[in-house]
Design a protein around this motif. Structure first.
Motif, mmCIF file in Angstrom:
data_model
loop_
_atom_site.group_PDB
_atom_site.id
_atom_site.type_symbol
_atom_site.label_atom_id
_atom_site.label_comp_id
_atom_site.label_asym_id
_atom_site.label_seq_id
_atom_site.Cartn_x
_atom_site.Cartn_y
_atom_site.Cartn_z
ATOM 1 N N THR A 1 0.643 -1.256 -0.010
ATOM 2 C CA THR A 1 -0.068 0.030 0.013
ATOM 3 C C THR A 1 0.835 1.352 -0.051
ATOM 4 O OG1 THR A 1 -0.199 -0.037 2.496
ATOM 5 C CG2 THR A 1 -2.029 -1.051 0.824
ATOM 6 N N ALA A 2 1.995 1.254 0.586
ATOM 7 C CA ALA A 2 2.897 2.470 0.648
ATOM 8 C C ALA A 2 3.291 2.572 -0.855
ATOM 9 C CB ALA A 2 4.090 2.237 1.534
ATOM 10 N N ALA A 3 3.514 1.782 -1.599
ATOM 11 C CA ALA A 3 4.252 1.720 -2.879
ATOM 12 C C ALA A 3 3.001 2.327 -3.730
ATOM 13 C CB ALA A 3 4.921 0.434 -3.384
ATOM 14 N N ALA A 4 1.771 1.583 -3.580
ATOM 15 C CA ALA A 4 0.869 1.966 -4.408
ATOM 16 C C ALA A 4 0.331 3.397 -4.184
ATOM 17 C CB ALA A 4 -0.305 1.035 -4.175
ATOM 18 N N ARG A 5 0.558 3.922 -3.224
ATOM 19 C CA ARG A 5 -0.046 5.484 -2.705
ATOM 20 C C ARG A 5 1.056 6.396 -3.714
ATOM 21 N NH1 ARG A 5 -0.359 4.010 2.770
ATOM 22 N NH2 ARG A 5 -2.405 4.084 3.536
ATOM 23 N N LYS A 6 1.878 6.073 -3.885
ATOM 24 C CA LYS A 6 3.105 6.750 -4.616
ATOM 25 C C LYS A 6 2.657 6.993 -6.250
ATOM 26 C CE LYS A 6 6.781 5.887 -1.582
ATOM 27 N NZ LYS A 6 7.919 5.343 -1.372
ATOM 28 N N VAL A 7 1.742 5.952 -6.768
ATOM 29 C CA VAL A 7 1.341 6.033 -8.198
ATOM 30 C C VAL A 7 0.200 6.944 -8.276
ATOM 31 C CG1 VAL A 7 0.559 4.477 -10.156
ATOM 32 C CG2 VAL A 7 2.134 3.776 -8.230
ATOM 33 N N PRO A 8 0.462 8.344 -8.842
ATOM 34 C CA PRO A 8 -0.531 9.234 -9.127
ATOM 35 C C PRO A 8 -1.774 8.761 -9.674
ATOM 36 C CG PRO A 8 1.294 10.026 -9.483
ATOM 37 C CD PRO A 8 1.651 8.537 -9.420
ATOM 38 N N GLU A 9 -1.680 7.864 -10.718
ATOM 39 C CA GLU A 9 -2.988 7.280 -11.327
ATOM 40 C C GLU A 9 -3.750 6.489 -10.548
ATOM 41 O OE1 GLU A 9 0.150 8.616 -14.139
ATOM 42 O OE2 GLU A 9 -0.013 7.346 -12.507
ATOM 43 N N VAL A 10 -3.261 5.940 -9.289
ATOM 44 C CA VAL A 10 -4.088 5.257 -8.511
ATOM 45 C C VAL A 10 -4.889 5.913 -7.487
ATOM 46 C CG1 VAL A 10 -3.860 3.317 -6.243
ATOM 47 C CG2 VAL A 10 -2.486 2.984 -8.523
ATOM 48 N N VAL A 11 -6.014 6.015 -7.774
ATOM 49 C CA VAL A 11 -7.070 6.916 -6.980
ATOM 50 C C VAL A 11 -7.804 6.561 -5.903
ATOM 51 C CG1 VAL A 11 -7.140 8.468 -9.080
ATOM 52 C CG2 VAL A 11 -9.009 6.676 -8.824
ATOM 53 N N GLU A 12 -7.628 5.002 -5.850
ATOM 54 C CA GLU A 12 -8.495 4.660 -4.551
ATOM 55 C C GLU A 12 -7.701 3.037 -4.273
ATOM 56 O OE1 GLU A 12 -12.835 3.383 -2.982
ATOM 57 O OE2 GLU A 12 -12.653 3.825 -5.224
ATOM 58 N N ILE A 13 -7.746 2.961 -3.147
ATOM 59 C CA ILE A 13 -6.970 1.636 -2.484
ATOM 60 C C ILE A 13 -7.940 1.169 -1.313
ATOM 61 C CG2 ILE A 13 -5.206 0.498 -1.291
ATOM 62 C CD1 ILE A 13 -3.316 2.799 -2.356
ATOM 63 N N GLN A 14 -8.363 -0.098 -1.672
ATOM 64 C CA GLN A 14 -9.319 -0.513 -0.469
ATOM 65 C C GLN A 14 -8.579 -2.043 -0.335
ATOM 66 O OE1 GLN A 14 -12.849 -1.295 -2.476
ATOM 67 N NE2 GLN A 14 -13.793 0.845 -2.082
ATOM 68 N N THR A 15 -8.571 -2.459 1.162
ATOM 69 C CA THR A 15 -8.236 -3.727 1.405
ATOM 70 C C THR A 15 -9.372 -4.516 1.932
ATOM 71 O OG1 THR A 15 -7.790 -2.785 3.773
ATOM 72 C CG2 THR A 15 -6.150 -2.852 2.257
#
Length: 151
Positions: free
Chosen positions: A84-98
């Motif tokens: 999730t820390a790495a995914a947050r750094k991708v600007p085009e990832v606008v939502e993360i759900q677990t």
């Protein structure tokens, strides 16, 4: 926790968040002083978290939205945190759900077009740590999107 007055205020605020104090108070059937006091209490209790600008990413040229269902290597103790820390750094990832279950994480990714998405997928998504499986679901239409609560 909430009384009828709080619910009326929140319903009116959700319906039109641009309303200013006096007009919001009138629509909710309270005085301006009562409105101010109630809103402060709702903010202090964490029920009302604030206001935000909603930007239409399609109007900015992003025509593709993809949901990625990701399974992580659960044998790695820090897999969720590092992923999730790495995914947050991708600007085009606008939502993360677990999630709990077979799918661990869902990423919502936007791209300008399919070529841009393919580049993002190859260069940024596949580089995310601890993935054991990823499934892409291309969004076709958003049938319902409503953050208003039934108060």
């Amino acid at each position: 926790m909430l009384d009828d007055t709080d619910r009326r205020i929140l319903r009116q605020y959700q319906a039109d968040p641009d309303l200013k104090g006096q007009e919001l108070a009138e629509r909710a059937g309270v005085t301006a002083a009562t409105l101010t006091r109630r809103l402060e209490r709702l903010r202090a209790s964490g029920i009302l978290k604030g206001a935000q600008a909603v930007i239409d990413w399609q109007a900015l040229g992003y025509a593709v939205e993809v949901s990625l269902r990701v399974t992580l290597d659960k044998s790695r103790p820090q897999a969720f945190e590092e992923f999730t820390a790495a995914a947050r750094k991708v600007p085009e990832v606008v939502e993360i759900q677990t999630f709990l279950g077979q799918v661990d994480v869902r990423l919502s990714v936007i791209a300008r077009d399919l070529g841009h998405y393919q580049q993002l997928y190859r260069e940024k998504i596949l580089a995310l740590p601890h993935m054991t499986d990823v499934e892409a679901l291309m969004h076709i239409a958003r049938i319902k999107y409503d953050e208003r609560l039934p108060l």
